[in-house]
Design an enzyme around this catalytic site. Structure first.
Site, PDB file in Angstrom:
ATOM      1  N   GLY A  88      -1.154 -14.321  -5.140  1.00  0.00           N
ATOM      2  CA  GLY A  88      -0.659 -14.049  -6.492  1.00  0.00           C
ATOM      3  C   GLY A  88      -0.285 -12.588  -6.648  1.00  0.00           C
ATOM      4  O   GLY A  88      -1.025 -11.706  -6.223  1.00  0.00           O
ATOM      5  N   THR A  99      -5.038  -8.117  -6.783  1.00  0.00           N
ATOM      6  CA  THR A  99      -5.186  -9.372  -7.538  1.00  0.00           C
ATOM      7  C   THR A  99      -5.622  -9.022  -8.953  1.00  0.00           C
ATOM      8  O   THR A  99      -6.405  -8.089  -9.134  1.00  0.00           O
ATOM      9  CB  THR A  99      -6.223 -10.339  -6.919  1.00  0.00           C
ATOM     10  OG1 THR A  99      -6.579 -11.336  -7.883  1.00  0.00           O
ATOM     11  CG2 THR A  99      -7.498  -9.644  -6.476  1.00  0.00           C
ATOM     12  N   ARG A 149      -9.614 -17.954 -11.727  1.00  0.00           N
ATOM     13  CA  ARG A 149      -9.915 -19.248 -11.105  1.00  0.00           C
ATOM     14  C   ARG A 149     -11.395 -19.349 -10.753  1.00  0.00           C
ATOM     15  O   ARG A 149     -12.029 -20.364 -10.968  1.00  0.00           O
ATOM     16  CB  ARG A 149      -9.051 -19.387  -9.853  1.00  0.00           C
ATOM     17  CG  ARG A 149      -8.875 -20.767  -9.356  1.00  0.00           C
ATOM     18  CD  ARG A 149      -7.917 -20.816  -8.195  1.00  0.00           C
ATOM     19  NE  ARG A 149      -7.712 -19.503  -7.565  1.00  0.00           N
ATOM     20  CZ  ARG A 149      -6.612 -19.137  -6.957  1.00  0.00           C
ATOM     21  NH1 ARG A 149      -5.589 -19.952  -6.899  1.00  0.00           N
ATOM     22  NH2 ARG A 149      -6.512 -17.946  -6.379  1.00  0.00           N
TER      23      ARG A 149
HETATM   24  O1  F6P Z   1      -5.494 -15.292  -7.950  1.00  0.00           O
HETATM   25  C1  F6P Z   1      -4.971 -14.771  -9.119  1.00  0.00           C
HETATM   26  C2  F6P Z   1      -4.606 -15.834 -10.098  1.00  0.00           C
HETATM   27  O2  F6P Z   1      -4.021 -15.144 -11.127  1.00  0.00           O
HETATM   28  C3  F6P Z   1      -5.718 -16.754 -10.605  1.00  0.00           C
HETATM   29  O3  F6P Z   1      -6.479 -16.223 -11.641  1.00  0.00           O
HETATM   30  C4  F6P Z   1      -4.940 -17.978 -10.994  1.00  0.00           C
HETATM   31  O4  F6P Z   1      -5.723 -19.120 -10.973  1.00  0.00           O
HETATM   32  C5  F6P Z   1      -3.914 -18.048  -9.934  1.00  0.00           C
HETATM   33  O5  F6P Z   1      -3.646 -16.722  -9.562  1.00  0.00           O
HETATM   34  C6  F6P Z   1      -2.672 -18.788 -10.303  1.00  0.00           C
HETATM   35  O6  F6P Z   1      -1.722 -18.553  -9.328  1.00  0.00           O
HETATM   36  P1  F6P Z   1      -0.387 -19.367  -9.056  1.00  0.00           P
HETATM   37  O7  F6P Z   1       0.055 -19.946 -10.340  1.00  0.00           O
HETATM   38  O8  F6P Z   1       0.536 -18.368  -8.488  1.00  0.00           O
HETATM   39  O9  F6P Z   1      -0.768 -20.402  -8.045  1.00  0.00           O
END
Ligand code: F6P
Length: 324
Positions: free
Chosen positions: A11, A126, A172
């Site tokens: 992310g 992150t 998450r």
């Molecule tokens: O890991 C960072 C984060 O923002 C989490 O909090 C979230 O669950 C996730 O990325 C969502 O990522 P994507 O929508 O890119 O799979």
């Protein structure tokens, strides 16, 4: 070491560009050739690798996202994928890597280092702030401030209509964003994956609160064990017969991942990027360049991945006391 490369993976987070800029310019400062790899591990596998100059990173410090793009690679999880990646790096003569990302990124880097001995140093990128070995991760501060701005706005309308809002923030596996937003936004309750708050506890608390307060905000981390904000709100409102229309949900979602990085995130990205390159030059491999108590600390990937960074219990207590 003459040639290094940098990539962003997983992310994205605000401040990654500041980090890329720092890696490129520090590398050039130390007479290295610096390459940018697009789309993370997929980019290594596909040879999406380009030489960068100082001007390649001009005018990006203040921009969210990542100019190198990001991806989550399934192919790199396979031995064959990593073999292709190794061949590409060898072809380009790249002797060291800077990996900007979270624990998934570091897991890939660690396996790659163990299999092929390619020196890698990580930078903690992150919004979740859930990486052991650094007080903060790049993007967390911006994400908290973005969420807080939204919560302030929700507060206005919640108060105007005497409503109870469940606001879902990202996280998450961790409640860092949630707890800081809850304190900063004066939320009445917070639900995080690190602690258990049952639906009946939420209902009882809100029932009690409604005797004195007309509106409330419950901040929910997306990874809470009771489910997302919507699931929780649907269950809680069954306890408020006749008052159900007062219950609303706002999911902040990916707006938390974007936007211009705060000063803190620009500084952290810059420091970590510089430290990563210096780590490569000084033989600090297979580790992450984090900042603890304002000092650069290199923490082995193994610890970054396997050790958890617990929420500060004082924060949870603070939120609870100030919400009465
Ligand atoms: O890991 C960072 C984060 O923002 C989490 O909090 C979230 O669950 C996730 O990325 C969502 O990522 P994507 O929508 O890119 O799979």
């Amino acid at each position: 070491m003459k040639k290094i490369a940098v990539y962003t993976s997983g992310g994205d987070s605000p401040g990654m560009n500041a980090c890329i800029r720092a890696v490129v310019r520090t590398g050039i400062y130390y007479n290295l050739e610096v390459y940018g790899i697009k789309y993370g591990y997929d980019g290594i596998i596909n040879g999406n690798i380009k030489k960068m100059q100082s001007h390649s990173v001009s005018n990006i410090l203040q921009r969210g996202g990542t100019i190198l793009k990001s991806a989550r690679s399934n192919e790199f999880r396979t031995k064959e994928g990593r073999q292709k990646a190794y061949e590409q790096l060898t072809k380009h003569g790249i002797e060291g890597l800077v990996a900007i990302g979270g624990d998934g990124t570091f897991t890939g880097a660690k396996v790659f280092y163990e299999e092929y001995g390619i020196p890698v140093v990580g930078c903690p990128g992150t919004i979740d702030n859930d990486i052991y070995g650094t007080d903060y991760t790049i993007g967390f501060d911006t994400a908290v401030n973005t969420a807080l701005e939204a919560i302030d706005k929700i507060r206005d309308t919640a108060a105007a209509h005497d409503r109870v809002f469940f606001v879902e923030v990202m996280g998450r596996d961790s409640g860092y964003i949630a707890i800081e937003c809850a304190i900063g936004g004066g939320a009445e309750m917070v639900m995080v994956p690190e602690t258990t708050t049952t639906i009946s506890e939420v209902s009882d608390y809100l029932k009690n609160l409604r005797k004195t307060k007309t509106s409330s905000i419950v901040v929910v981390a997306e990874g809470d064990e009771e489910g997302g904000a919507n699931t929780i709100m649907e269950k809680v409102k069954t306890e408020f017969i006749g008052d159900e229309k007062k219950f609303k949900v706002t999911t902040l979602g990916h707006i938390q991942r974007g936007g211009s990085p705060t000063a803190k995130d620009r500084l952290l990205g810059s420091r970590s990027g510089l430290a990563a390159v210096e780590g490569l030059l000084n033989g600090q491999y297979n580790c992450m360049a984090g900042i603890i108590n304002d000092q650069v600390v290199y923490t082995p990937f193994d610890d970054c991945i396997n050790k958890s960074k617990p929420l500060n219990k004082d924060y949870l207590k603070l939120q609870e006391i100030l919400s009465i």
